[in-house]
Design a protein around this motif. Structure first.
Motif: not given
Lengths: 221, 151
Positions: A33, A35-36
């Motif tokens: 999450m 990394r998005r």
């Protein structure tokens, strides 16, 4: 000695392994999450993970003094979050803390042990690193060598048993109180569990950083 | 509960896999972004410093140039003034000369006229005195006596 809940569907003996996987899944989900859409200016989950990373890096730099804390960060960062979540997931009804089993706590301790020796040897070379085990004066060195070795193995034991003992003790206390007065009395114990779970994770991590720092800075001895 | 068994190794594998996963997924990118951000900030500050130095240098040059131009302007004005003064003097001298010439011609004319007037007057006086004398004497005066009275 595990909590005798009715809706306990998991296989009894390997509960802690399964819950370790659950904790790993939670951490991977957090990572994904965050990394998005990585951007230079963080927002949302990336902000959260970045603040964690920066906080841990500054904590490490404080303890390690002048050395650069970055190369050692992955292990320590994962370690803290792993132990914290393992401790806290024991509060969920039906779950137990994976760290309430000695196998779970001795695994990171052994990994940290090998890691800091590896780091020390890589930084200073095998001979110089083991020369430190000799102590300050040469004619005491056999005795001091034995003492240092025992001390190093004792570090593994102390790290693992400290964490295991604390979390296992909390769980046992909770079980006893729950079987006595299940209504509201266990709730303060749960708050205590949150607090002490955090402290134990912190202590484990801090000691690991100290061991790494000691292994790396042997020159000034 | 307080026994170590083979599950120790399972947990170790779990932990090491977790470290590798987290490192790969999130720690490496975040460290990279932290570096990038610091690089950006440093780069931007260095750029700002450089631009400020550049601006200072240009300002100094501009000031110097303005000073130069002002000095040049001053010089031109001075030269102009000197020239103007010179021309003024020259014009004044010429005018004075002309005026003097005119005055001289006028004076000469006046003198000339004066002389003429004076001679005319003298003749008139002569004629008048002869006629007065004739009246007084009751007879014409001959030319001889004219000459006597001419003096």
């Amino acid at each position: 000695m595990y909590e005798p809940y009715a809706f306990n569907l998991l296989p009894e003996h390997y509960k802690y392994i399964f819950l370790t996987w659950v904790v790993m899944a939670i951490m991977v989900v957090l990572a994904l999450m965050a990394r998005r859409g990585l951007t230079l200016i963080p927002k949302g989950w990336q902000n959260f993970m970045e603040s964690y990373v920066e906080g841990m890096l500054s904590f490490m730099s404080d303890i390690m003094g002048g050395h650069d804390a970055r190369p050692y960060f992955p292990l320590i960062g994962t370690l803290f979050l792993f132990i914290l979540l393992c401790n806290w997931i024991g509060l969920v009804p039906g779950f137990i803390a994976p760290t309430s089993n000695w196998n779970t706590t001795i695994a990171p301790a052994i990994v940290v042990f090998f890691y800091y020796h590896y780091v020390g040897i890589r930084k200073q070379g095998v001979l110089k690193y083991f020369k430190h085990f000799g102590g300050p004066v040469w004619w005491l060195s056999p005795l001091i060598f034995v003492l240092e070795t025992i001390g190093h193995f004792a570090r593994v034991l102390s790290l693992s048993i400290r964490l295991f003992g604390n979390i296992f003790g909390e769980e046992s206390l909770f079980v006893v109180l729950f079987s006595l007065v299940p209504l509201l009395v266990p709730v303060p114990i749960m708050f205590l569990s949150i607090f002490f779970g955090f402290i134990q994770a912190l202590v484990f991590t801090m000691l690991s950083i100290v061991y790494i720092a000691l292994a790396v800075e042997e020159e000034e001895h | 509960m307080v026994n170590l068994d083979y599950t120790l190794f399972i947990q170790m594998v779990n932990f090491i896999v977790l470290v590798i996963l987290m490192n790969f997924l999130i720690f490496k990118p975040i460290l990279k972004i932290l570096d990038e951000r610091r690089g950006n900030i440093d780069g931007a500050m260095a750029e700002a410093r450089r631009l400020m130095e550049e601006a200072e240098r240009l300002m100094e040059e501009y000031n110097k140039k303005v000073l130069e131009v002002r000095q040049q302007a001053l010089q031109i004005v001075n030269e102009g003034r000197v020239q103007a003064v010179e021309e003024q003097r020259k014009a004044l001298a010429k005018a004075r000369e002309e005026a003097e010439a005119q005055i001289k011609t006028l004076r000469e004319r006046i003198e000339h006229e004066q002389e003429e007037a004076s001679t005319a007057l003298k003749r008139m006086v002569q004629a008048l005195s002869i006629s007065i004398a004739e009246r007084l004497l009751g007879r014409a005066i001959g030319a001889k006596e004219d000459a006597k009275w001419e003096s």
